[in-house]
Scaffold this motif. Structure first.
Motif, short mmCIF file in Angstrom:
data_model
loop_
_atom_site.label_atom_id
_atom_site.label_comp_id
_atom_site.label_asym_id
_atom_site.label_seq_id
_atom_site.Cartn_x
_atom_site.Cartn_y
_atom_site.Cartn_z
N SER A 119 0.83 -1.21 0.00
CA SER A 119 0.00 0.00 0.00
C SER A 119 0.87 1.26 0.00
O SER A 119 1.66 1.47 0.92
N THR A 129 0.00 4.36 0.54
CA THR A 129 -0.32 5.30 1.63
C THR A 129 0.36 4.86 2.92
O THR A 129 0.87 5.66 3.68
N ILE A 130 0.36 3.53 3.12
CA ILE A 130 1.03 3.00 4.31
C ILE A 130 2.55 3.21 4.17
O ILE A 130 3.23 3.56 5.13
N ALA A 134 -0.48 10.37 5.77
CA ALA A 134 -1.41 9.42 6.40
C ALA A 134 -2.83 9.95 6.43
O ALA A 134 -3.05 11.11 6.79
N GLY A 135 -3.76 9.11 6.06
CA GLY A 135 -5.16 9.50 6.13
C GLY A 135 -5.76 9.13 7.46
O GLY A 135 -6.60 8.24 7.54
N LYS A 153 -10.82 -1.79 5.87
CA LYS A 153 -10.03 -2.48 4.85
C LYS A 153 -10.28 -3.99 4.89
O LYS A 153 -10.42 -4.63 3.86
N TRP A 164 -9.14 4.94 -3.87
CA TRP A 164 -8.30 4.58 -2.71
C TRP A 164 -7.38 3.44 -3.15
O TRP A 164 -7.83 2.48 -3.81
N ASN A 176 -11.73 9.44 -0.91
CA ASN A 176 -10.30 9.40 -0.69
C ASN A 176 -9.72 9.01 -2.05
O ASN A 176 -10.09 7.94 -2.53
N TYR A 182 -15.98 8.08 5.10
CA TYR A 182 -15.84 9.53 5.40
C TYR A 182 -17.19 10.22 5.56
O TYR A 182 -17.27 11.46 5.49
N LYS A 192 -12.49 6.98 11.11
CA LYS A 192 -12.36 8.39 10.74
C LYS A 192 -13.31 9.26 11.56
O LYS A 192 -12.93 10.32 12.02
N TYR A 225 -8.89 15.36 2.65
CA TYR A 225 -7.84 15.34 1.63
C TYR A 225 -8.08 16.43 0.59
O TYR A 225 -9.22 16.78 0.32
N ARG A 282 -1.68 13.92 -3.29
CA ARG A 282 -2.69 14.01 -2.24
C ARG A 282 -2.07 14.56 -0.97
O ARG A 282 -1.03 14.11 -0.52
N1 GLU Z 1 -7.16 5.19 4.38
C1 GLU Z 1 -6.02 5.91 4.85
C2 GLU Z 1 -5.24 6.54 3.73
O1 GLU Z 1 -5.63 6.49 2.60
C3 GLU Z 1 -5.20 5.05 5.76
C4 GLU Z 1 -4.10 4.25 5.13
C5 GLU Z 1 -4.63 3.17 4.28
O2 GLU Z 1 -5.16 2.21 4.82
O3 GLU Z 1 -4.54 3.33 3.06
O4 GLU Z 1 -4.22 7.12 3.99
#
Ligand code: GLU
Length: 399
Positions: free
Chosen positions: A14, A16-17, A38-39, A101, A125, A175, A207, A238, A324, A374
């Motif tokens: 991922s 984003t992670i 980080a979201g 997730k 996402w 997202n 969201y 969230k 975002y 983003r």
């Molecule tokens: N959903 C959040 C993000 O997009 C958390 C990280 C993830 O699980 O992607 O940053």
């Protein structure tokens, strides 16, 4: 020969992670890094919720629970759907997993066969396409441009549906763009889906509670003729600043809910008993927290959008929801940074932004739309002020 499976080779970690982890590591190494990758809300979980979790520990609520959620949490979820969305569900139409997730993962694993198609509007996402790929399916990406406010056009949806389409994934507020679909826009999408009864809809509503200027949230399951084909996913992460507690849930057709439980029984068994107790309090307890925090998010959004639009080469829409923004940086691509490196892609742009001025964001291409990045503005105003100054200086320094 590699031991790694062919299906795992179809996906990537991922992004984003990954950016969150990289920012964490740089900070630990003493670097001055502002993480806008980080979201997750920067706020703390409200005290009433924490208190219930502590009580759960002290009273021995520390054992396995029912596979797909405790009866108390399922009841609270049924009540939430009625109270907030005017949707009627029974307990056996609810599932709870370890985060939104996992719920999405379970749902796709339980339903997607090799070669099945899943329609995903981009920007998306990051995890949707990769979960589809892991399940053996084919993500069918529909690009939703900036000119269309990053929203799915009903005729593009119509043109993408085939006999193999199993799911369409919708996500509003979105997202990574923050785009929100009005009731009218959702109704137009529903009209397309009406004529394709083999297609199911996965609505990611995580969201739901983060929107501005009186935006009226509407979810596709509220359209009566589609409800039997919709899996509505939501969670406490969230809305209640509970990302680390890992509680997501969904409501939908019993057959899908049962299939999800079968997968869960062979993977995590059940979500954490303590987190589930806390989630009951989140859903049943006071909700004042939500509107207060939305106000803070709105101030931050206004600040970030206005500062970004002052930067030559950046254009940023003002979204109605989520935390975002998704600015366009295409005019800055092809320029050289201070070290003389060409920033050809948005990935080069965000890497240089992190390395040169210490601001972590995520490249648009990770979300399926090249030439953007983003920003998560779920951080303090102080951090945002510093970060926007750094972004501005960085952009000005490109030649
Ligand atoms: N959903 C959040 C993000 O997009 C958390 C990280 C993830 O699980 O992607 O940053």
């Amino acid at each position: 020969m590699s031991i790694v499976s062919k299906s795992l080779k179809r996906i990537k970690p991922s992004p984003t992670i990954a950016v969150t982890q990289k920012a964490r590591e740089l900070k630990a190494a003493g670097k001055d890094v502002i993480g806008l990758g980080a979201g997750e809300p920067d706020f703390d979980t409200p005290d009433n919720i924490k208190k219930v979790a502590i009580e759960a520990i002290n009273t021995g609520d520390t054992k396995y629970t029912a596979v797909d959620g405790t009866p108390a949490l399922k009841k609270a979820i049924v009540k939430k759907f009625k109270r907030e969305n005017n949707l009627d569900y029974t307990i056996d139409q609810i599932t709870v997993g370890s985060g939104g997730k996992q719920v999405i993962y379970n749902a796709l694993m339980a339903t997607v066969d090799i070669g099945d198609e899943v329609i995903i509007p981009a920007p998306y996402w990051v995890s949707y396409p990769d979960i589809v790929l892991l399940a053996g399916g084919e993500p069918i990406i529909i690009k939703c441009t900036e000119e269309k406010n990053f929203k799915l056009n009903p005729s593009d949806l119509e043109n993408s549906i085939t006999k193999k389409t199993k799911w369409v994934i919708l996500n509003s507020p979105s997202n990574p763009t923050g785009a929100c679909y009005s009731e009218n826009e959702i109704k137009k999408i529903a009209e397309v889906l009406k004529n394709h009864p083999h297609v199911h809809i996965l609505s990611d509503d995580i969201y739901e509670h983060i929107s501005y200027e009186g935006f009226k949230f509407f979810t596709i399951a509220q359209i009566e003729y589609l409800k039997d084909r919709v899996l509505t996913m939501n969670g406490v992460s969230k809305s209640y600043a509970m990302t680390g507690w890992r509680i997501g849930y969904a409501a939908g057709p019993k057959e899908i809910i049962k299939a999800i439980a079968k997968i869960q029984s062979q993977s995590t068994t059940n979500p954490s008993s303590i987190s589930q107790a806390a989630a009951v309090e989140a859903l049943n307890g006071t909700q004042t927290f939500i509107s207060e925090r939305s106000k803070a998010f709105q101030e931050r959004r206004d600040f970030v959008v206005s500062e970004l639009n002052k930067i030559s080469g950046i254009n940023c829409l003002k979204p109605e929801g989520a935390f975002y923004v998704f600015p366009n940086c295409k005019d800055l691509l092809g320029k050289k940074n201070k070290k003389g490196h060409f920033l050809k892609t948005d990935t080069d742009f965000v890497q240089s932004l992190l390395e040169d001025v210490g601001v972590a964001v995520v490249q648009g291409s990770a979300f399926g739309l090249e030439g953007f990045f983003r920003i998560s503005y779920a951080t303090s105003m102080e951090n945002l002020k510093k970060a926007l100054m750094k972004i501005s200086d960085f952009c000005k320094s490109l030649k």
